[in-house]
Design an enzyme around this catalytic site. Structure first.
Site, short mmCIF file in Angstrom:
data_model
loop_
_atom_site.label_atom_id
_atom_site.label_comp_id
_atom_site.label_asym_id
_atom_site.label_seq_id
_atom_site.Cartn_x
_atom_site.Cartn_y
_atom_site.Cartn_z
N LEU A 1 0.82 -1.22 0.00
CA LEU A 1 0.00 0.00 0.00
C LEU A 1 0.85 1.27 0.00
O LEU A 1 0.32 2.35 -0.21
CB LEU A 1 -0.92 0.01 1.23
CG LEU A 1 -1.83 -1.22 1.39
CD1 LEU A 1 -2.66 -1.10 2.65
CD2 LEU A 1 -2.72 -1.42 0.18
N ASN B 1 7.22 -5.78 4.81
CA ASN B 1 8.29 -4.83 4.49
C ASN B 1 7.76 -3.41 4.30
O ASN B 1 8.01 -2.76 3.29
CB ASN B 1 9.10 -5.29 3.28
CG ASN B 1 8.25 -5.61 2.06
OD1 ASN B 1 7.04 -5.78 2.16
ND2 ASN B 1 8.87 -5.69 0.91
N HIS C 1 9.26 -16.07 -0.23
CA HIS C 1 9.72 -15.56 -1.53
C HIS C 1 10.95 -16.39 -1.86
O HIS C 1 12.01 -16.21 -1.26
CB HIS C 1 10.08 -14.07 -1.40
CG HIS C 1 10.94 -13.54 -2.51
ND1 HIS C 1 10.49 -13.46 -3.81
CD2 HIS C 1 12.21 -13.08 -2.52
CE1 HIS C 1 11.46 -12.94 -4.57
NE2 HIS C 1 12.51 -12.71 -3.81
N HIS D 1 4.38 -15.57 -5.42
CA HIS D 1 4.70 -15.17 -6.80
C HIS D 1 5.72 -16.06 -7.53
O HIS D 1 6.84 -15.64 -7.79
CB HIS D 1 5.11 -13.70 -6.90
CG HIS D 1 6.13 -13.21 -5.92
ND1 HIS D 1 6.07 -11.96 -5.38
CD2 HIS D 1 7.25 -13.78 -5.41
CE1 HIS D 1 7.09 -11.79 -4.57
NE2 HIS D 1 7.82 -12.87 -4.58
N ASP E 1 -0.14 -8.77 -6.40
CA ASP E 1 1.25 -8.39 -6.09
C ASP E 1 1.44 -6.89 -6.38
O ASP E 1 2.49 -6.47 -6.88
CB ASP E 1 2.25 -9.23 -6.89
CG ASP E 1 3.54 -9.47 -6.10
OD1 ASP E 1 3.67 -8.91 -4.99
OD2 ASP E 1 4.40 -10.21 -6.60
N HIS F 1 4.17 2.85 -7.26
CA HIS F 1 5.40 3.65 -7.19
C HIS F 1 5.12 5.08 -7.62
O HIS F 1 4.21 5.32 -8.42
CB HIS F 1 6.49 3.06 -8.09
CG HIS F 1 7.15 1.85 -7.50
ND1 HIS F 1 7.83 1.89 -6.31
CD2 HIS F 1 7.22 0.58 -7.93
CE1 HIS F 1 8.29 0.68 -6.04
NE2 HIS F 1 7.93 -0.13 -7.00
#
Lengths: 429, 330
Positions: free
Chosen positions: A65, A96, A181, A234, A307, A311
């Site tokens: 987010l 993260n 991951h 992913h 996913d 940005h």
């Protein structure tokens, strides 16, 4: 008592094996009845869903987010609104953030902000190791008690196999799902693109497909050893699928997802350094894409997620390797997933199962179904509406999206959360 | 997905930027070679100048250290009567917090006409070309491990001076292909010009994945690769390649991939030896070869000026872009 009826829609609820035209009635935020209204029921509000699909709101296994910490990329308000515009009613964020979600304090902070400004339900993964450094375990049990639905080291590696083993053992002891991951740090290192024809042409450092499958091979043996419940995030490489398939046959408690962009894009879409296609794990070859699609069809891959990574403009305005990875995908999850139905890979029923019921099962949350008395988290969409996403119309603060010139078929008309309309596309009738 | 239009060409398919050899036609390359030829005599005149770019401002924007390339670009610009601004930005280019784009716009505001850029990141020249004002041309003087197209063109010109055509040539490129932008540009140029065979020679650690897709034959042993070749291109071996386990030692590298007199004898008797410089004597090439009769290494430097004059003139629209008559190489 607030009441609402959704009339004449094509109801699809895979959890309850419903796939027919049926009305649905809601009271006090819960599903009250399907079909005929209960005696004496008076709907204060009615939605005509004729020619629309009515289904559980989508459950997104992973979306960033921005907030907290990177509000210039996205805020809880902007991104959860983008989520409901995409029909998503529950999503899960990785740890993260800034600060990293590693103590109950961060969990509480984010919960408070979601409470104040969130437009959809947000679930949290806590950090697996302190500061995601892969050396010391977090207080996982405290994170669980604070409300985290699982734990993860996000995109940071746990290079030390012993630490990973212990993290899994500890997570298993506390009945926590670990979200992985899978990427061998040393093989991936400075890579920013799939290692193959394109990396060679463009002279960019590559990440080989085996960086993923080697890591998966390690994690699977540790999972078998420790008995932890694990979810692989992913997937990008076709090489990974036989490993997962075999492990599932052996009865390991594992699940996996693929991000929507890996089902539609390959490294060739990078063209001449299109930074909107810079994503981790990298877009791989056409063959990998075909394998991932087959994995979704066969069920080796359990679910599809956005996913989503919003940005700011500057994050993508640099030579390719210097740009930040990630695509803003919340609003294209549905139409790009519907392409899989159009491509005859899945039926609409199977797709909705993947986006709702299966994802909710992985997260172990109360969502993804329209059972009587469950929360009325509902998406109503027009499966035939054709549209284009443009930087002006995208709700996400992140305009980093390589799909802007794609014809998208399928648009969300209404999104309801706890029986309240959180999104309505007024251009649709 | 459809690849975007070729950024370096204008709607009439003339060169506007010069970013990569890949994506150019044989016509483009042959017209550059012809233009280069017309500039070779400028240096021999008593006044080493032509007024082709008088009044133009050219900025050398070097984010990586370079002597030869930058100097030849500067000389080329001056011989075309352009004004030249040299900006050397050491590794911490954006140490002042200025982004590449901000720097670009600042220079644009000074009414420059051309940027010549060298940058450690692949795609940096493309990035600049995407964002400059439309009247400005960008020339790639080396971007990361991607391309170094002016070097490849001067190499092609050098080959043309010594061989009667490209069609029957066998060319061996030896050394660190993985990190070499020169090799990528050379491979594209040689294939576009239609040579018979391009060979790359290196241990697997110094070859990129799927390098054969660039249109080359792969060799791991130099002796086999040098059989019957007309042109040998040696690449510079960077010292840092001993780190990260790419190579065990310089000694073992020279033993296996160094060009010696015995090895040179395996090639055709009239084979030429090239090197983009600067050379590491005793690492990739023996001194006797570098200074020997078959070496054309210094000619490469000389031709570098004429080649860059040609490319600058063409991208700024002061030279015909397409060959007006059939070229000897076609």
């Amino acid at each position: 008592m607030s009441t609402l009826s959704i009339l004449h829609g094509h109801l699809i609820d895979p959890h309850n094996h419903i796939d027919e035209i049926m009305d649905i009635h809601i009271a006090e935020g819960k599903i009250l009845a399907m079909g005929a209204p209960p005696p004496g029921f008076q709907a204060q509000q009615q939605i005509n869903a004729q020619n629309k699909i009515v289904c559980p709101g989508f459950v997104d296994l992973r979306a960033k987010l921005g907030e907290p910490g990177e509000e210039h990329k996205g805020t809880i308000a902007s991104e959860t609104f983008a989520a409901v515009a995409g029909g998503i009613t529950s999503l899960c964020i990785p740890p993260n953030t800034r600060p990293i979600i590693e103590t109950p304090a961060e969990v509480e902070l984010i919960h408070q902000r979601i409470e104040a400004r969130g437009k959809c339900k947000v679930h949290l993964l806590g950090a697996l190791t302190q500061q995601l450094k892969g050396t010391h375990l977090t207080n996982m049990d405290a994170l669980k008690n604070a409300g985290c639905v699982g734990i993860s080291n996000a995109l940071s590696p746990v290079n030390n196999t012993l630490i990973m083993r212990r993290a899994m053992e500890y997570a298993a002891s506390h009945d926590l799902t670990i979200y992985l991951h899978a990427e061998d740090y040393h093989l991936a290192q400075h890579g920013c693109i799939h290692e193959g024809v394109m990396s060679t042409r463009l002279g960019l450092p590559g990440i080989p497909a085996i960086a993923e499958s080697i890591a998966i091979a390690r994690e699977l043996q540790l999972i078998a050893q420790t008995g932890v419940r694990a979810h692989f995030c992913h997937l990008s490489s076709g090489e990974s699928l036989p490993l997962l398939s075999k492990a599932k046959q052996q009865g390991l408690a594992i699940t996996a997802d693929v991000s929507i962009c890996h089902l539609h894009l390959t490294d060739h879409d990078i063209g001449y350094y299109n930074s909107d296609c810079h994503v981790i794990p990298p877009l791989r070859s056409e063959r990998d894409k075909a394998s991932l699609r087959e994995g979704i069809r066969s069920g080796v891959i359990d679910s599809i997620c956005s996913d989503h990574q919003p940005h700011d403009m500057d994050a993508k305005l640099a030579p390719f390797a210097e740009t930040e990875a990630g695509i803003s995908t919340l609003e294209v999850l549905l139409p790009l997933s519907l392409r899989l139905v159009n491509d005859k890979l899945l039926t609409l029923f199977e797709l909705i199962d993947i986006l709702t019921n299966k994802a909710a099962t992985i997260l172990n949350i109360e969502a993804g179904n329209l059972s009587i008395n469950s929360n009325a988290d509902i998406c109503i969409f027009d499966p035939h509406h054709s549209w284009y996403l443009t930087p002006d119309t995208i709700y996400s603060q992140g305009k980093n999206n390589p799909f802007t010139h794609w014809e998208l078929i399928g648009k969300v008309h209404y999104t309801l959360i706890n029986g309240h309309i959180h999104y309505q596309d007024v251009s649709l009738t | 997905m459809i690849a975007e239009h070729n950024l370096q060409l204008d709607p009439q398919k003339n060169l506007h930027h010069f970013l990569s050899i890949e994506g150019l036609s044989r016509k483009h390359l042959t017209s550059i070679l012809e233009a280069t030829h017309s500039f070779t005599n400028v240096a021999e005149q008593s006044v080493k100048k032509v007024p082709l770019l008088r009044g133009k401002t050219i900025v050398n924007l070097f984010f990586e250290p370079s002597t030869r390339t930058r100097n030849t670009f500067e000389l080329a610009a001056k011989r075309l009567s352009a004004d030249v601004l040299n900006i050397d930005i050491n590794t911490s280019a954006t140490s002042k917090g200025e982004s590449l784009l901000d720097m670009l716009h600042n220079l644009e505001a000074m009414h420059c006409d051309m940027f010549i850029i060298r940058h450690a990141y692949s795609g940096a020249a493309h990035f600049m070309a995407q964002h400059v004002a439309p009247h400005i041309s960008v020339i790639n003087a080396g971007d990361g491990c991607h391309e170094h197209p002016t070097q490849a063109m001067l190499d092609m010109f050098t080959i043309m001076q010594h061989k009667s055509g490209f069609a029957l040539l066998k060319v061996a490129i030896v050394g660190d292909i993985l990190h070499s932008r020169v090799a990528r540009s050379q491979i594209h140029a040689l294939n576009i010009l239609g040579v018979e065979e391009v060979r790359v020679v290196a241990p697997k650690t110094l070859l990129p994945t799927a390098v054969e897709t660039l249109g080359v034959h792969v060799y791991h042993h130099l002796d086999a690769a040098l059989q019957d070749v007309d042109v040998i291109i040696m690449l510079r071996l960077q010292h840092e390649r001993m780190q990260g386990a790419l190579l065990p030692s310089q000694g073992e590298y020279f033993k296996n991939y160094g060009l010696t007199e015995q090895r040179l004898a395996l090639a055709k008797s009239d084979a030429i030896v090239m090197h983009p410089g600067p050379i590491n004597r005793g690492v990739e090439i023996a001194s006797s070869i570098a200074d020997g009769t078959q070496s054309v290494i210094l000619q490469q430097v000389t031709y570098g000026i004429a080649t860059r004059m040609a490319i600058m003139s063409m991208t700024l629209g002061r030279m015909p872009n397409h060959s007006s008559h059939p070229s000897t190489t076609e």
